[in-house]
Design an enzyme around this catalytic site. Sequence first.
Site, PDB file in Angstrom:
ATOM      1  N   ARG A 231      28.847  38.753  43.349  1.00  0.00           N
ATOM      2  CA  ARG A 231      29.168  40.131  42.977  1.00  0.00           C
ATOM      3  C   ARG A 231      27.991  40.866  42.377  1.00  0.00           C
ATOM      4  O   ARG A 231      28.113  42.032  42.001  1.00  0.00           O
ATOM      5  CB  ARG A 231      30.248  40.110  41.902  1.00  0.00           C
ATOM      6  CG  ARG A 231      31.604  40.225  42.480  1.00  0.00           C
ATOM      7  CD  ARG A 231      32.563  40.305  41.334  1.00  0.00           C
ATOM      8  NE  ARG A 231      33.677  39.503  41.715  1.00  0.00           N
ATOM      9  CZ  ARG A 231      34.915  39.942  41.776  1.00  0.00           C
ATOM     10  NH1 ARG A 231      35.223  41.130  41.395  1.00  0.00           N
ATOM     11  NH2 ARG A 231      35.867  39.151  42.179  1.00  0.00           N
TER      12      ARG A 231
ATOM     13  N   ARG B  39      50.527  45.479  43.557  1.00  0.00           N
ATOM     14  CA  ARG B  39      50.354  44.053  43.862  1.00  0.00           C
ATOM     15  C   ARG B  39      51.160  43.163  42.919  1.00  0.00           C
ATOM     16  O   ARG B  39      51.274  43.415  41.726  1.00  0.00           O
ATOM     17  CB  ARG B  39      48.880  43.658  43.758  1.00  0.00           C
ATOM     18  CG  ARG B  39      48.732  42.123  43.877  1.00  0.00           C
ATOM     19  CD  ARG B  39      47.353  41.662  44.071  1.00  0.00           C
ATOM     20  NE  ARG B  39      46.485  42.153  43.026  1.00  0.00           N
ATOM     21  CZ  ARG B  39      45.166  42.046  43.086  1.00  0.00           C
ATOM     22  NH1 ARG B  39      44.602  41.487  44.130  1.00  0.00           N
ATOM     23  NH2 ARG B  39      44.429  42.517  42.122  1.00  0.00           N
TER      24      ARG B  39
HETATM   25  P1  AP5 Z   1      39.171  38.869  41.514  1.00  0.00           P
HETATM   26  O1  AP5 Z   1      40.362  38.055  41.299  1.00  0.00           O
HETATM   27  O2  AP5 Z   1      38.230  38.485  42.555  1.00  0.00           O
HETATM   28  O3  AP5 Z   1      39.622  40.380  41.707  1.00  0.00           O
HETATM   29  P2  AP5 Z   1      39.011  41.587  42.562  1.00  0.00           P
HETATM   30  O4  AP5 Z   1      37.679  41.443  43.128  1.00  0.00           O
HETATM   31  O5  AP5 Z   1      39.236  42.740  41.667  1.00  0.00           O
HETATM   32  O6  AP5 Z   1      39.824  41.604  43.850  1.00  0.00           O
HETATM   33  P3  AP5 Z   1      41.326  41.470  43.966  1.00  0.00           P
HETATM   34  O7  AP5 Z   1      41.730  40.053  43.904  1.00  0.00           O
HETATM   35  O8  AP5 Z   1      41.965  42.427  43.001  1.00  0.00           O
HETATM   36  O9  AP5 Z   1      41.590  42.098  45.414  1.00  0.00           O
HETATM   37  P4  AP5 Z   1      41.552  41.416  46.835  1.00  0.00           P
HETATM   38  O10 AP5 Z   1      40.440  42.024  47.594  1.00  0.00           O
HETATM   39  O11 AP5 Z   1      41.650  39.941  46.773  1.00  0.00           O
HETATM   40  O12 AP5 Z   1      42.898  42.034  47.445  1.00  0.00           O
HETATM   41  P5  AP5 Z   1      44.301  41.334  47.804  1.00  0.00           P
HETATM   42  O13 AP5 Z   1      44.195  40.552  49.060  1.00  0.00           O
HETATM   43  O14 AP5 Z   1      44.869  40.669  46.610  1.00  0.00           O
HETATM   44  O15 AP5 Z   1      38.373  38.965  40.129  1.00  0.00           O
HETATM   45  C1  AP5 Z   1      39.053  39.214  38.937  1.00  0.00           C
HETATM   46  C2  AP5 Z   1      38.082  39.253  37.767  1.00  0.00           C
HETATM   47  O16 AP5 Z   1      37.441  37.963  37.641  1.00  0.00           O
HETATM   48  C3  AP5 Z   1      36.925  40.240  37.901  1.00  0.00           C
HETATM   49  O17 AP5 Z   1      37.298  41.530  37.452  1.00  0.00           O
HETATM   50  C4  AP5 Z   1      35.878  39.586  36.987  1.00  0.00           C
HETATM   51  O18 AP5 Z   1      36.165  39.824  35.637  1.00  0.00           O
HETATM   52  C5  AP5 Z   1      36.077  38.111  37.260  1.00  0.00           C
HETATM   53  N1  AP5 Z   1      35.221  37.629  38.354  1.00  0.00           N
HETATM   54  C6  AP5 Z   1      35.629  37.123  39.560  1.00  0.00           C
HETATM   55  N2  AP5 Z   1      34.581  36.807  40.326  1.00  0.00           N
HETATM   56  C7  AP5 Z   1      33.481  37.122  39.618  1.00  0.00           C
HETATM   57  C8  AP5 Z   1      32.080  37.069  39.889  1.00  0.00           C
HETATM   58  N3  AP5 Z   1      31.621  36.612  41.062  1.00  0.00           N
HETATM   59  N4  AP5 Z   1      31.222  37.493  38.930  1.00  0.00           N
HETATM   60  C9  AP5 Z   1      31.665  37.950  37.742  1.00  0.00           C
HETATM   61  N5  AP5 Z   1      32.976  38.055  37.423  1.00  0.00           N
HETATM   62  C10 AP5 Z   1      33.877  37.637  38.349  1.00  0.00           C
HETATM   63  O19 AP5 Z   1      45.162  42.644  48.152  1.00  0.00           O
HETATM   64  C11 AP5 Z   1      45.499  43.605  47.169  1.00  0.00           C
HETATM   65  C12 AP5 Z   1      46.918  44.168  47.463  1.00  0.00           C
HETATM   66  O20 AP5 Z   1      46.892  44.886  48.682  1.00  0.00           O
HETATM   67  C13 AP5 Z   1      47.999  43.101  47.628  1.00  0.00           C
HETATM   68  O21 AP5 Z   1      49.193  43.551  47.067  1.00  0.00           O
HETATM   69  C14 AP5 Z   1      48.129  42.939  49.149  1.00  0.00           C
HETATM   70  O22 AP5 Z   1      49.431  42.525  49.534  1.00  0.00           O
HETATM   71  C15 AP5 Z   1      47.812  44.358  49.627  1.00  0.00           C
HETATM   72  N6  AP5 Z   1      47.136  44.355  50.936  1.00  0.00           N
HETATM   73  C16 AP5 Z   1      46.122  43.543  51.351  1.00  0.00           C
HETATM   74  N7  AP5 Z   1      45.748  43.834  52.602  1.00  0.00           N
HETATM   75  C17 AP5 Z   1      46.535  44.881  53.003  1.00  0.00           C
HETATM   76  C18 AP5 Z   1      46.616  45.644  54.200  1.00  0.00           C
HETATM   77  N8  AP5 Z   1      45.812  45.393  55.259  1.00  0.00           N
HETATM   78  N9  AP5 Z   1      47.525  46.647  54.253  1.00  0.00           N
HETATM   79  C19 AP5 Z   1      48.344  46.906  53.199  1.00  0.00           C
HETATM   80  N10 AP5 Z   1      48.323  46.209  52.045  1.00  0.00           N
HETATM   81  C20 AP5 Z   1      47.415  45.211  51.935  1.00  0.00           C
HETATM   82 MG    MG Z   2      41.643  38.485  45.199  1.00  0.00          MG
END
Ligand code: AP5
Ligand code: MG
Length: 213
Positions: free
Chosen positions: A87, A126
């Site tokens: 990231r 979500r």
């Molecule tokens: P992390 O858990 O990775 O969260 P994020 O990057 O904010 O991403 P998300 O998990 O929120 O989203 P996603 O892209 O996985 O979407 P999803 O498939 O769930 O990180 C959390 C925290 O950990 C960070 O803030 C940080 O503090 C720390 N961290 C993690 N990695 C780090 C790193 N490398 N360095 C530093 N800190 C770190 O989908 C979202 C929603 O949309 C769901 O409800 C899903 O059902 C819906 N959805 C998905 N696809 C579709 C579609 N095609 N159409 C309609 N709805 C959809």
């Molecule tokens: Mg995720």
Amino acid sequence: MNIVLFGAPGAGKGTQSQLLVERLKMVQISTGDLFRAAIKGKTELGQKAQSYMDKGELVPDSIVIGMVDEVLTRLNGNSFILDGFPRTRAQAEALGKILSQRSLEIGKAVFLEVPREELLQRLTGRRVCKSCGAVYHVNSKPPKIAGVCDLCGGEVIQRNDDREEVIVTRLKTYEENTLPLRDYYKELNKYVEVNGAQETEKVFSDVRSALKL
Ligand code: AP5
Ligand code: MG
Ligand code: ZN
């Protein structure tokens, strides 16, 4: 092929990873999920990560890099997906070094592009399984029985950082730190972009085509 899956919070990294695991037997390495498991297990790593995550800030590079380094020693030879790592530029450079030490490499870095309005709707709606991490959405993908995971029967809850004020910080953190990684992977000739604002199955087939899998 080993891949990096990156994009904004809510872009669908977890959702697409789940499909790659189920259908192509890849291994998902989600740094977010690993931190959440550490918090649940009340480990020292979890304690260190929690305050950053609750605010929507990045966990410091040294902690994340150390964790990924350790996970990569326990691989079983299957292709892996890095979901949410790297990231930052420092993480991307460290990853390159860690992998080359093990004679491994990233084949492609897939960027899931989704407009901000859609991201907000996805994140606020979500829900996730407390036990297995399966991802749901109140409108677009509700579990068959409300509050119960289809896959494992676990409790389906809202993530701590899916509150509106934290979401805003997460998006800002992403724009400042992670978006510039597009250029990093373009320079390495590994960058591919997929329109993430389509139906989940369409995104998945586009991801497969982009990877030629
Ligand atoms: P992390 O858990 O990775 O969260 P994020 O990057 O904010 O991403 P998300 O998990 O929120 O989203 P996603 O892209 O996985 O979407 P999803 O498939 O769930 O990180 C959390 C925290 O950990 C960070 O803030 C940080 O503090 C720390 N961290 C993690 N990695 C780090 C790193 N490398 N360095 C530093 N800190 C770190 O989908 C979202 C929603 O949309 C769901 O409800 C899903 O059902 C819906 N959805 C998905 N696809 C579709 C579609 N095609 N159409 C309609 N709805 C959809
Ligand atoms: Mg995720
Ligand atoms: Zn579950």
